[in-house]
Design an enzyme around this catalytic site. Structure first.
Site, PDB file in Angstrom:
ATOM      1  N   SER A  42      -0.001   7.472  -6.221  1.00  0.00           N
ATOM      2  CA  SER A  42      -1.008   7.529  -5.151  1.00  0.00           C
ATOM      3  C   SER A  42      -1.903   8.744  -5.294  1.00  0.00           C
ATOM      4  CB  SER A  42      -0.348   7.531  -3.770  1.00  0.00           C
ATOM      5  OG  SER A  42      -0.182   8.834  -3.268  1.00  0.00           O
ATOM      6  N   VAL A  43      -3.037   8.685  -4.603  1.00  0.00           N
ATOM      7  CA  VAL A  43      -4.008   9.766  -4.578  1.00  0.00           C
ATOM      8  C   VAL A  43      -3.410  11.035  -3.974  1.00  0.00           C
ATOM      9  CG1 VAL A  43      -4.954   9.179  -2.300  1.00  0.00           C
ATOM     10  CG2 VAL A  43      -6.429  10.296  -3.996  1.00  0.00           C
ATOM     11  N   LYS A  44      -2.364  10.876  -3.175  1.00  0.00           N
ATOM     12  CA  LYS A  44      -1.794  12.019  -2.463  1.00  0.00           C
ATOM     13  C   LYS A  44      -1.105  13.022  -3.390  1.00  0.00           C
ATOM     14  CE  LYS A  44      -2.751  10.489   1.751  1.00  0.00           C
ATOM     15  NZ  LYS A  44      -3.612  11.227   2.689  1.00  0.00           N
ATOM     16  N   ASP A  45      -0.811  12.634  -4.619  1.00  0.00           N
ATOM     17  CA  ASP A  45      -0.230  13.589  -5.570  1.00  0.00           C
ATOM     18  C   ASP A  45      -1.127  14.805  -5.736  1.00  0.00           C
ATOM     19  OD1 ASP A  45       1.713  11.698  -5.916  1.00  0.00           O
ATOM     20  OD2 ASP A  45       1.289  11.296  -8.026  1.00  0.00           O
ATOM     21  N   ALA A  48      -0.920  17.072  -2.562  1.00  0.00           N
ATOM     22  CA  ALA A  48       0.442  17.577  -2.365  1.00  0.00           C
ATOM     23  C   ALA A  48       0.687  18.798  -3.253  1.00  0.00           C
ATOM     24  CB  ALA A  48       1.462  16.486  -2.665  1.00  0.00           C
TER      25      ALA A  48
END
Length: 453
Positions: A42-45, A48
């Site tokens: 996901s883009v959230k890597d 994060a």
């Protein structure tokens, strides 16, 4: 030899892929930024890792510490990868509307998962916002990430996602479209792209039940806009500090059903197996296609991977239960298929009216057939009951036959939907279907609405 020193070095440099069949009627070139190739899918890597490294740099996160975050699942996965490589513990707090797959994945990578109710106010002590903050106060040597207000969230996309899109399109991008949740992606990418070219349009995709669109257009935070919704990962009942409304040109809302249906279409028509918010994003592009021209280059960002929704949006039974599965219904038997296995609730002509009221309340129905020696002899509806009991409350102790209306029309299982619609238009409050020989069931106006919606 070509290799990475650890999994965190593989974050970013995700591909742009042309959308073909689904956008064949869109004049513009529509390209998807496929963020599923990040190691956490996901883009959230991106954000994060940025948030953790920034917290390490200024001392908020100390060696051996515990990272705590409220997440819809994807940020938690990105944090988990960083925590594994850097030696931190991780506590993730999720709302119960998130898919089981997301919870299982987080546990698989070592996170301690807490699940909170969805349908509570943000300041309720049971909400996943409140539980995250409480745990951060209780757990020694811990750091609360707070992706909603943490500036490192948008910073990550300003430093990586935005520049990638600009370079991949050789500066020809005219529109950036993305679902908005914490606001980091739309704000970071939007800020970078508008610095490169102020004429680039930034479109945020919202969902019904969220406050973003109305707030952007009016400046009013309307609590009446807030209600539970199914779409995952976008929309909010708060205003995160990471949402920079000044870089967003437009918000477009997409329904829960369309988000799910178009998520499945991406898999079946484009071979792109992505998450729920991707369905919202591509449907938003299609809803706004009249604002696009043949010279436009649209980049729509797909947040996460479809594997996290196998038990939900990619499950036919789950979709059918919510009326999301577009199955053509042609006749009466199709209309009762979803509830034909359930008992048909009836009362007899000699039952007291109070028994009918009890059954209607118990089963949450607004009409009930009345049976006698000759089969279906009458009917009761909430409208009839209300009118009669207002005139004489004592009627509730009399047999139903004293208050019932005419019996509902009876049709065969092969009766077409058009003919059933005509019966409702002529004033029928419900219709009885005879099927499989001598079985009967009921069609309500709500069944018709679901069939034609």
């Amino acid at each position: 030899m070509k290799y990475y020193n650890n999994i965190l070095e593989t974050i970013g440099n995700t591909p742009l892929v042309k959308i073909n069949k689904m956008c064949k009627d869109v004049d513009a070139l529509v390209l998807a930024k496929i963020e599923t190739t990040n190691p956490g899918n996901s883009v959230k890597d991106r954000m994060a890792l940025q948030m953790i490294e920034d917290a390490e740099a200024d001392g908020r996160l100390k060696p051996g510490g515990t990272v705590i975050e409220g997440t819809s699942g994807n940020t938690g996965m990105g944090l988990a990868l960083a925590c594994i490589m850097k030696g931190y513990k991780l506590i993730c707090v999720l709302s119960d509307k998130q898919s089981k797959e997301k919870m299982d994945i987080l546990r698989a990578v070592g996170a301690d998962v807490h699940v909170c109710p969805t349908n509570v106010a943000p300041d309720d002590p049971r909400s996943y916002y409140s539980v995250s903050k409480r745990l951060a106060q209780e757990v020694p040597n811990s750091w609360y990430v707070n992706q909603y207000d943490n500036p490192s969230n948008a910073k990550a996309h300003y430093l990586s996602t935005g520049p990638e899109i600009w370079e991949q399109t050789e500066g020809k991008i005219t529109h950036f479209v993305v679902g908005v949740g914490t606001g980091g992606t739309v704000s970071g990418v939007g800020k970078y792209l508008k610095e490169k070219n102020p004429n680039i349009k930034i479109w945020g995709i919202d969902t019904y039940g969220s406050v973003f669109k109305k707030y952007h257009e009016t400046g009013i935070f309307d609590e009446n806009e807030i209600y539970p919704y199914i779409t995952e990962g976008i929309g909010e009942d708060i205003l995160p500090k990471n949402v920079d409304f000044s870089v967003i040109d437009k918000f477009e809302k997409v329904t829960d059903k369309d988000a799910a249906v178009y998520q499945r279409k991406l898999a079946k028509e484009e071979g792109i197996f992505v998450g729920n918010s991707a369905g919202s994003a591509i449907k938003g592009v299609l809803q706004l296609k009249d604002e696009l021209t043949k010279d436009d280059v649209v980049v729509v960002l797909f947040h996460d991977h479809g594997s996290r929704y196998v038990g939900k949006m990619f499950n036919d039974d789950w979709m059918r239960e919510r009326g999301f599965l577009d199955e053509e219904k042609k006749n009466a038997k199709d209309l009762i298929k979803d509830h034909a296995g359930k008992h048909l609730v009836t009362v007899t002509t000699e039952n007291p009216v109070s028994q009918a009221i009890l059954l209607m309340n118990q089963y949450g129905i607004s009409q009930i057939p009345v049976v006698g020696d000759n089969g279906f002899e009458g009917s009761l509806t909430d409208n009839i009951l209300f009118a009669k009991l207002c005139e004489n409350p004592e009627l509730k102790e009399l047999p139903v036959k004293h208050i019932m209306g005419a019996p509902f029309p009876i049709v065969s299982e092969t009766t077409t939907i058009d003919n059933i619609s005509k019966l409702f238009q002529e004033g029928a409050k419900a219709i009885i279907v005879k099927y499989d020989g001598d079985k009967h069931h009921i069609i309500t106006q709500q069944d018709m609405i679901k069939a034609i919606a």
